[in-house]
Design an enzyme around this catalytic site. Structure first.
Site, PDB file in Angstrom:
ATOM      1  N   HIS A 290      -9.557   1.474   4.802  1.00 43.69           N
ATOM      2  CA  HIS A 290      -8.294   1.606   5.537  1.00 43.69           C
ATOM      3  C   HIS A 290      -8.512   2.550   6.723  1.00 43.69           C
ATOM      4  O   HIS A 290      -9.285   3.505   6.625  1.00 43.69           O
ATOM      5  CB  HIS A 290      -7.201   2.145   4.608  1.00 43.69           C
ATOM      6  CG  HIS A 290      -5.830   2.054   5.206  1.00 43.69           C
ATOM      7  ND1 HIS A 290      -5.369   2.974   6.126  1.00 43.69           N
ATOM      8  CD2 HIS A 290      -4.836   1.142   5.047  1.00 43.69           C
ATOM      9  CE1 HIS A 290      -4.145   2.621   6.498  1.00 43.69           C
ATOM     10  NE2 HIS A 290      -3.793   1.515   5.857  1.00 43.69           N
TER      11      HIS A 290
ATOM     12  N   SER B 212       3.547  -2.231  10.181  1.00 46.05           N
ATOM     13  CA  SER B 212       4.999  -2.329  10.384  1.00 46.05           C
ATOM     14  C   SER B 212       5.587  -3.680   9.961  1.00 46.05           C
ATOM     15  O   SER B 212       6.487  -4.206  10.619  1.00 46.05           O
ATOM     16  CB  SER B 212       5.366  -2.003  11.840  1.00 46.05           C
ATOM     17  OG  SER B 212       4.987  -0.673  12.148  1.00 46.05           O
TER      18      SER B 212
ATOM     19  N   GLY C 114       2.718   2.249  10.792  1.00 47.02           N
ATOM     20  CA  GLY C 114       3.705   3.315  10.650  1.00 47.02           C
ATOM     21  C   GLY C 114       4.417   3.654  11.952  1.00 47.02           C
ATOM     22  O   GLY C 114       5.078   4.690  12.044  1.00 47.02           O
TER      23      GLY C 114
ATOM     24  N   GLU D 109      -5.443  -4.766  10.502  1.00 38.87           N
ATOM     25  CA  GLU D 109      -4.420  -3.741  10.694  1.00 38.87           C
ATOM     26  C   GLU D 109      -4.692  -2.994  12.000  1.00 38.87           C
ATOM     27  O   GLU D 109      -5.478  -2.031  12.015  1.00 38.87           O
ATOM     28  CB  GLU D 109      -4.444  -2.744   9.530  1.00 38.87           C
ATOM     29  CG  GLU D 109      -4.105  -3.349   8.187  1.00 38.87           C
ATOM     30  CD  GLU D 109      -3.462  -2.338   7.250  1.00 38.87           C
ATOM     31  OE1 GLU D 109      -2.431  -2.675   6.667  1.00 38.87           O
ATOM     32  OE2 GLU D 109      -3.979  -1.209   7.115  1.00 38.87           O
TER      33      GLU D 109
ATOM     34  N   GLY E 265       2.904  -1.242   4.209  1.00 38.56           N
ATOM     35  CA  GLY E 265       2.955   0.185   3.905  1.00 38.56           C
ATOM     36  C   GLY E 265       4.368   0.617   3.556  1.00 38.56           C
ATOM     37  O   GLY E 265       4.856   0.372   2.453  1.00 38.56           O
ATOM     38  N   GLY E 266       5.040   1.240   4.504  1.00 39.45           N
ATOM     39  CA  GLY E 266       6.354   1.851   4.268  1.00 39.45           C
ATOM     40  C   GLY E 266       7.354   0.969   3.535  1.00 39.45           C
ATOM     41  O   GLY E 266       8.033   1.438   2.610  1.00 39.45           O
TER      42      GLY E 266
ATOM     43  N   ASN F 291       0.879  -1.179   0.000  1.00 44.02           N
ATOM     44  CA  ASN F 291       0.000   0.000   0.000  1.00 44.02           C
ATOM     45  C   ASN F 291       0.910   1.222   0.000  1.00 44.02           C
ATOM     46  O   ASN F 291       1.514   1.549   1.019  1.00 44.02           O
ATOM     47  CB  ASN F 291      -0.892  -0.025   1.246  1.00 44.02           C
ATOM     48  CG  ASN F 291      -1.711   1.254   1.380  1.00 44.02           C
ATOM     49  OD1 ASN F 291      -1.756   2.072   0.460  1.00 44.02           O
ATOM     50  ND2 ASN F 291      -2.353   1.430   2.528  1.00 44.02           N
ATOM     51  N   TRP F 292       0.995   1.850  -1.154  1.00 47.77           N
ATOM     52  CA  TRP F 292       1.910   2.982  -1.282  1.00 47.77           C
ATOM     53  C   TRP F 292       1.383   4.246  -0.612  1.00 47.77           C
ATOM     54  O   TRP F 292       2.099   5.233  -0.504  1.00 47.77           O
ATOM     55  CB  TRP F 292       2.176   3.264  -2.771  1.00 47.77           C
ATOM     56  CG  TRP F 292       3.178   2.336  -3.392  1.00 47.77           C
ATOM     57  CD1 TRP F 292       3.849   1.301  -2.770  1.00 47.77           C
ATOM     58  CD2 TRP F 292       3.646   2.365  -4.749  1.00 47.77           C
ATOM     59  NE1 TRP F 292       4.690   0.699  -3.652  1.00 47.77           N
ATOM     60  CE2 TRP F 292       4.598   1.323  -4.874  1.00 47.77           C
ATOM     61  CE3 TRP F 292       3.360   3.158  -5.865  1.00 47.77           C
ATOM     62  CZ2 TRP F 292       5.258   1.066  -6.085  1.00 47.77           C
ATOM     63  CZ3 TRP F 292       4.012   2.901  -7.064  1.00 47.77           C
ATOM     64  CH2 TRP F 292       4.950   1.863  -7.163  1.00 47.77           C
ATOM     65  N   LYS F 293       0.120   4.246  -0.228  1.00 49.30           N
ATOM     66  CA  LYS F 293      -0.494   5.450   0.361  1.00 49.30           C
ATOM     67  C   LYS F 293      -0.251   6.642  -0.583  1.00 49.30           C
ATOM     68  O   LYS F 293      -0.249   6.450  -1.798  1.00 49.30           O
ATOM     69  CB  LYS F 293       0.036   5.677   1.772  1.00 49.30           C
ATOM     70  CG  LYS F 293      -0.113   4.399   2.622  1.00 49.30           C
ATOM     71  CD  LYS F 293       0.101   4.591   4.079  1.00 49.30           C
ATOM     72  CE  LYS F 293      -0.103   3.250   4.792  1.00 49.30           C
ATOM     73  NZ  LYS F 293      -0.069   3.341   6.229  1.00 49.30           N
TER      74      LYS F 293
ATOM     75  N   GLU G 139      -6.849   4.899   7.803  1.00 53.06           N
ATOM     76  CA  GLU G 139      -6.581   6.313   7.490  1.00 53.06           C
ATOM     77  C   GLU G 139      -7.784   6.942   6.794  1.00 53.06           C
ATOM     78  O   GLU G 139      -8.078   8.121   6.967  1.00 53.06           O
ATOM     79  CB  GLU G 139      -5.303   6.419   6.645  1.00 53.06           C
ATOM     80  CG  GLU G 139      -4.069   6.141   7.498  1.00 53.06           C
ATOM     81  CD  GLU G 139      -2.877   5.562   6.749  1.00 53.06           C
ATOM     82  OE1 GLU G 139      -2.859   5.599   5.503  1.00 53.06           O
ATOM     83  OE2 GLU G 139      -1.966   5.053   7.430  1.00 53.06           O
TER      84      GLU G 139
END
Ligand code: 13P
Length: 251
Positions: free
Chosen positions: A97, A215, A175, A169, A236-237, A9-11, A99
Site C-alpha cells: 500500500h 475515495s 483520502g 490506487e 478506505g474511509g 481497508n480499515w487502515k 502508505e
C-alpha cells in the site's frame, strides 16, 4: 468472466469492540447472502483479525490483513508473518500500500518477497500500485506503475499472477475526496492488465482482478466498477461505515 472483488481497508481504525459492532451491523444489512456473485473482504488491523474471523463465520465475507512480513518466522521485532495469518484463517493480504511505501520504506523488492511467501501459504495478495500527484502531473503514471509491477511480480508463475488481485490506487486520490474519473481509473486498470500480459502472459492477465482504490464512495462505486477493465474496488474511509460499505458492495 472475472468475479468482482470489493475489499475494505480499515487502515489503523477500529478497536476490537468497534470491529465486532461493525460486523453485526454489516451482517444485518445483507439481504441475501446466497446471491452475491462477488467477493467481499474486510482488511482489518492485526489485533482484530481473530475476533472478526469468528464474527464473520458463515457469511462468506473474506478476512484480509493489511501487511505481512516475507518470512515465516524470525528475529523481526514487531512484525507478523504469513504463517501467523494463515493460522487465523486470513484469506487475503494487502501488499505494498502507498502508505507502507511512504511511511515505512517498503520497496518493490519487499513487495515481491511478500507476494511469493503469501502465495506459497495459499493467501491471495492484493498488490497496490499507483503514482504520486507529481508523477501524474508530468504524465509518468504508466512508467511508475509498470516498474512497480515488473519488480513486484518478478518470478511469479502465470497461475500465481492470474490468481492474485492488483489495486490501482493513485496516491493523489487516497483520502482526498478527489476520485480519479472513471475514464482515468479504467485507462490505468487496462494499462495494468496489458502490463501483466507482457510480464506474465495472457492467461495471467485474463485471470488477475484489477481494482480501483481512492475515495470510492456509495455515490461513485457503481460507475467506477462498471468500467470494462475494473474488477472491483479497494475502499478506505467508506468501508468503516457499515451502511456505506454495504451500499458499495451492493448488499
Ligand atoms: P480512501 O477510500 O479513504 O480514499 O482510501 C483508499 C485506500 O487507500 C484504500 O486502500
Amino acid at each position: 468472466m472475472r468475479k468482482k472483488f470489493i475489499a475494505g481497508n480499515w487502515k489503523m481504525y477500529k478497536t476490537t469492540a468497534e470491529a465486532l459492532r461493525f460486523a453485526e451491523a454489516f451482517k444485518a444489512l445483507r439481504a441475501d447472502p446466497g446471491a452475491d456473485g462477488r467477493d467481499v473482504a474486510i482488511c482489518a488491523p492485526f489485533t482484530q483479525l481473530a475476533a472478526l474471523k469468528g464474527a464473520l463465520a458463515g457469511t462468506g465475507v473474506l478476512l484480509g490483513a493489511q501487511n505481512a512480513h516475507f518470512s515465516d518466522e524470525g528475529a523481526y521485532t514487531g512484525e507478523i508473518s504469513p504463517a501467523m495469518l494463515a493460522e487465523i484463517g486470513v484469506d487475503c493480504v494487502i501488499v505494498g500500500h502507498s502508505e507502507r511505501r511512504e511511511y515505512f520504506g517498503e520497496t518493490d523488492a519487499d513487495t515481491n518477497r511478500k507476494l511469493h511467501k503469501l502465495l506459497e501459504r495459499g493467501m491471495v495478495p492484493i498488490l497496490c500500485v499507483g503514482e504520486s500527484l507529481e508523477i501524474r502531473e508530468r504524465g509518468g503514471q504508466g512508467q511508475a506503475v509498470e516498474r512497480q509491477l515488473a519488480e513486484g511480480l518478478k518470478g511469479l508463475s502465470p497461475a500465481q499472477a492470474g490468481g492474485m488481485v492488483i489495486a490501482y490506487e493513485p496516491i493523489w486520490a487516497i483520502g482526498t475526496g478527489r476520485t480519479a474519473t472513471p475514464e482515468q481509473a479504467g485507462e490505468m486498470c487496462g494499462f495494468i492488465r496489458r502490463a501483466v500480459a507482457a510480464l506474465c502472459g495472457v492467461d495471467a492477465a485474463e485471470g488477475v482482478r484489477v481494482l480501483y482504490g481512492g475515495s470510492v464512495k456509495p455515490g461513485n462505486a457503481a460507475e467506477i466498477m462498471g468500467m470494462p477493465d475494473i474488477d472491483g474496488a479497494l475502499v478506505g474511509g467508506a468501508s468503516l461505515v457499515p451502511e456505506d460499505f454495504a451500499r458499495i458492495v451492493g448488499f
